[in-house]
Design a protein around this motif. Sequence first.
Motif, mmCIF file in Angstrom:
data_model
loop_
_atom_site.group_PDB
_atom_site.id
_atom_site.type_symbol
_atom_site.label_atom_id
_atom_site.label_comp_id
_atom_site.label_asym_id
_atom_site.label_seq_id
_atom_site.Cartn_x
_atom_site.Cartn_y
_atom_site.Cartn_z
ATOM 1 N N HIS A 154 3.030 89.966 15.046
ATOM 2 C CA HIS A 154 2.134 88.895 15.494
ATOM 3 C C HIS A 154 2.947 87.802 16.181
ATOM 4 C CE1 HIS A 154 -0.246 85.196 15.119
ATOM 5 N NE2 HIS A 154 -1.264 86.001 15.369
ATOM 6 N N ASP A 155 4.063 87.413 15.573
ATOM 7 C CA ASP A 155 4.924 86.402 16.179
ATOM 8 C C ASP A 155 5.463 86.880 17.526
ATOM 9 O OD1 ASP A 155 4.502 84.819 14.004
ATOM 10 O OD2 ASP A 155 6.438 85.246 13.067
ATOM 11 N N TYR A 156 5.852 88.162 17.607
ATOM 12 C CA TYR A 156 6.405 88.710 18.843
ATOM 13 C C TYR A 156 5.376 88.661 19.967
ATOM 14 C CZ TYR A 156 8.012 92.186 22.187
ATOM 15 O OH TYR A 156 8.383 92.835 23.321
ATOM 16 N N ARG A 157 4.153 89.115 19.658
ATOM 17 C CA ARG A 157 3.116 89.101 20.692
ATOM 18 C C ARG A 157 2.812 87.681 21.135
ATOM 19 N NH1 ARG A 157 0.464 92.627 17.137
ATOM 20 N NH2 ARG A 157 -1.003 90.954 16.696
ATOM 21 N N PHE A 158 2.770 86.763 20.184
ATOM 22 C CA PHE A 158 2.448 85.389 20.529
ATOM 23 C C PHE A 158 3.565 84.768 21.355
ATOM 24 C CE2 PHE A 158 2.104 80.832 19.694
ATOM 25 C CZ PHE A 158 0.793 80.643 20.135
ATOM 26 N N ARG A 159 4.811 85.046 20.965
ATOM 27 C CA ARG A 159 5.929 84.468 21.720
ATOM 28 C C ARG A 159 6.054 85.113 23.092
ATOM 29 N NH1 ARG A 159 11.182 83.010 18.366
ATOM 30 N NH2 ARG A 159 10.212 81.861 16.676
ATOM 31 N N ARG A 160 5.891 86.418 23.131
ATOM 32 C CA ARG A 160 6.097 87.159 24.362
ATOM 33 C C ARG A 160 4.952 86.923 25.356
ATOM 34 N NH1 ARG A 160 10.094 89.898 27.077
ATOM 35 N NH2 ARG A 160 9.189 91.577 28.240
ATOM 36 N N PHE A 161 3.740 87.007 24.876
ATOM 37 C CA PHE A 161 2.597 86.964 25.774
ATOM 38 C C PHE A 161 1.727 85.720 25.573
ATOM 39 C CE2 PHE A 161 3.513 91.423 24.763
ATOM 40 C CZ PHE A 161 4.020 91.785 25.994
ATOM 41 N N GLY A 162 2.132 84.844 24.668
ATOM 42 C CA GLY A 162 1.342 83.653 24.358
ATOM 43 C C GLY A 162 1.548 82.570 25.406
ATOM 44 N N HIS A 163 1.205 81.410 25.031
ATOM 45 C CA HIS A 163 1.292 80.282 25.949
ATOM 46 C C HIS A 163 2.737 79.802 26.076
ATOM 47 C CE1 HIS A 163 -3.014 80.286 25.863
ATOM 48 N NE2 HIS A 163 -2.977 80.277 24.543
ATOM 49 N N PHE A 164 3.096 79.354 27.267
ATOM 50 C CA PHE A 164 4.454 78.885 27.515
ATOM 51 C C PHE A 164 4.701 77.502 26.934
ATOM 52 C CE2 PHE A 164 3.834 82.097 30.767
ATOM 53 C CZ PHE A 164 5.008 82.805 30.645
ATOM 54 N N ARG A 165 3.678 76.879 26.422
ATOM 55 C CA ARG A 165 3.851 75.518 25.933
ATOM 56 C C ARG A 165 4.581 75.468 24.593
ATOM 57 N NH1 ARG A 165 -1.081 74.509 22.506
ATOM 58 N NH2 ARG A 165 -2.382 76.297 22.981
ATOM 59 N N HIS A 166 4.772 76.598 23.939
ATOM 60 C CA HIS A 166 5.483 76.606 22.647
ATOM 61 C C HIS A 166 6.986 76.630 22.906
ATOM 62 C CE1 HIS A 166 2.010 77.000 20.070
ATOM 63 N NE2 HIS A 166 1.497 77.770 21.021
ATOM 64 N N TRP A 167 7.707 75.844 22.151
ATOM 65 C CA TRP A 167 9.154 75.723 22.355
ATOM 66 C C TRP A 167 9.897 76.998 21.990
ATOM 67 C CZ3 TRP A 167 10.777 71.773 25.060
ATOM 68 C CH2 TRP A 167 9.989 70.637 25.113
ATOM 69 N N GLY A 168 9.301 77.848 21.137
ATOM 70 C CA GLY A 168 10.018 79.028 20.657
ATOM 71 C C GLY A 168 9.951 80.232 21.567
ATOM 72 N N TRP A 169 9.414 80.097 22.786
ATOM 73 C CA TRP A 169 9.277 81.271 23.639
ATOM 74 C C TRP A 169 10.643 81.790 24.050
ATOM 75 C CZ3 TRP A 169 10.236 82.816 28.724
ATOM 76 C CH2 TRP A 169 9.612 84.002 29.077
ATOM 77 N N ASP A 170 10.842 83.086 23.834
ATOM 78 C CA ASP A 170 12.108 83.726 24.168
ATOM 79 C C ASP A 170 11.793 85.151 24.627
ATOM 80 O OD1 ASP A 170 14.609 84.787 24.369
ATOM 81 O OD2 ASP A 170 15.124 84.587 22.260
ATOM 82 N N PRO A 171 12.037 85.474 25.892
ATOM 83 C CA PRO A 171 11.667 86.806 26.375
ATOM 84 C C PRO A 171 12.505 87.937 25.770
ATOM 85 C CG PRO A 171 12.845 85.593 28.063
ATOM 86 C CD PRO A 171 12.617 84.643 26.928
ATOM 87 N N PHE A 172 13.612 87.603 25.119
ATOM 88 C CA PHE A 172 14.474 88.643 24.565
ATOM 89 C C PHE A 172 14.338 88.794 23.054
ATOM 90 C CE2 PHE A 172 16.501 87.018 28.395
ATOM 91 C CZ PHE A 172 16.456 88.166 29.151
ATOM 92 N N TRP A 173 13.499 87.995 22.435
ATOM 93 C CA TRP A 173 13.318 88.055 20.986
ATOM 94 C C TRP A 173 12.491 89.281 20.615
ATOM 95 C CZ3 TRP A 173 9.147 87.893 17.607
ATOM 96 C CH2 TRP A 173 9.478 87.712 16.278
ATOM 97 N N ARG A 174 12.955 90.004 19.632
ATOM 98 C CA ARG A 174 12.232 91.172 19.127
ATOM 99 C C ARG A 174 12.093 91.029 17.614
ATOM 100 N NH1 ARG A 174 11.642 91.948 23.815
ATOM 101 N NH2 ARG A 174 12.202 93.698 25.070
ATOM 102 N N PRO A 175 11.044 91.616 17.040
ATOM 103 C CA PRO A 175 10.933 91.582 15.582
ATOM 104 C C PRO A 175 12.057 92.399 14.941
ATOM 105 C CG PRO A 175 9.054 92.728 16.563
ATOM 106 C CD PRO A 175 9.913 92.253 17.674
ATOM 107 N N GLU A 176 12.396 92.033 13.717
ATOM 108 C CA GLU A 176 13.480 92.707 13.005
ATOM 109 C C GLU A 176 12.962 94.018 12.419
ATOM 110 O OE1 GLU A 176 16.252 92.033 9.077
ATOM 111 O OE2 GLU A 176 15.189 90.346 9.933
ATOM 112 N N LEU A 177 13.686 95.091 12.667
ATOM 113 C CA LEU A 177 13.357 96.395 12.138
ATOM 114 C C LEU A 177 13.807 96.454 10.680
ATOM 115 C CD1 LEU A 177 12.196 99.116 13.033
ATOM 116 C CD2 LEU A 177 14.514 99.827 13.572
ATOM 117 N N LYS A 178 12.932 96.916 9.781
ATOM 118 C CA LYS A 178 13.244 96.961 8.356
ATOM 119 C C LYS A 178 13.264 98.397 7.878
ATOM 120 C CE LYS A 178 11.829 92.426 7.552
ATOM 121 N NZ LYS A 178 10.930 91.476 7.672
ATOM 122 N N LEU A 179 13.939 98.618 6.761
ATOM 123 C CA LEU A 179 14.089 99.956 6.199
ATOM 124 C C LEU A 179 13.470 99.981 4.811
ATOM 125 C CD1 LEU A 179 15.444 102.807 6.126
ATOM 126 C CD2 LEU A 179 17.443 101.672 5.185
#
Length: 184
Positions: A154-179
């Motif tokens: 959810h965070d990834y979609r919001f950051r990647r495709f959400g509004h640019f007005r959020h300070w946390g936007w980072d086109p290279f951020w990916r969610p952490e893969l868990k085991l």
Amino acid sequence: MKKWLIFPLIVLLSACVSAPEGLERDEFTIQSLRQIEDSDYVCQCRKVRLGGKIISAEALKNQTKLEILSLPITTYSAKPVIESATDGRFIAYLDGFADPASLKDQYITVAGILKEQWRGKIDEADYLYPIIKVTAYKQWRLAKEYYYEYDDWHDYRFRRFGHFRHWGWDPFWRPELKLRYRLY
């Protein structure tokens, strides 16, 4: 969806989570090492269903002896819960030959008869092992699964495709893969 379809759907899906043959929960009086009392050894007729991780295996003349680190088992599928704390150890005797090398460090659920106690040692400490004469068992396979937490996606979609007005936007951020591990 129509209401008359819900009940058959529930029945159909609940059939998918059932214990292997011989390990069904309704037959057994004891399903945890903590439930065993001294009086249970007298009749040598109490049915048990226990599971855990095999610590050691030894091939004897007509049977195989397993030392098992007991873990709680799930109610319906009878799988050991690998993330939980142990509640002791027990010895299980399987009829016939089973290769000890293929059993060591594997997960198992056994059903059988509680026979007696055996005084053994764990390193330097004395320990009373419950002895189980196995009538049915299932050896489980351990599988690795990689997954993403729902909130991370959810965070990834919001950051990647959400509004640019959020300070946390980072086109290279990916969610952490868990085991995680699961038994099948």
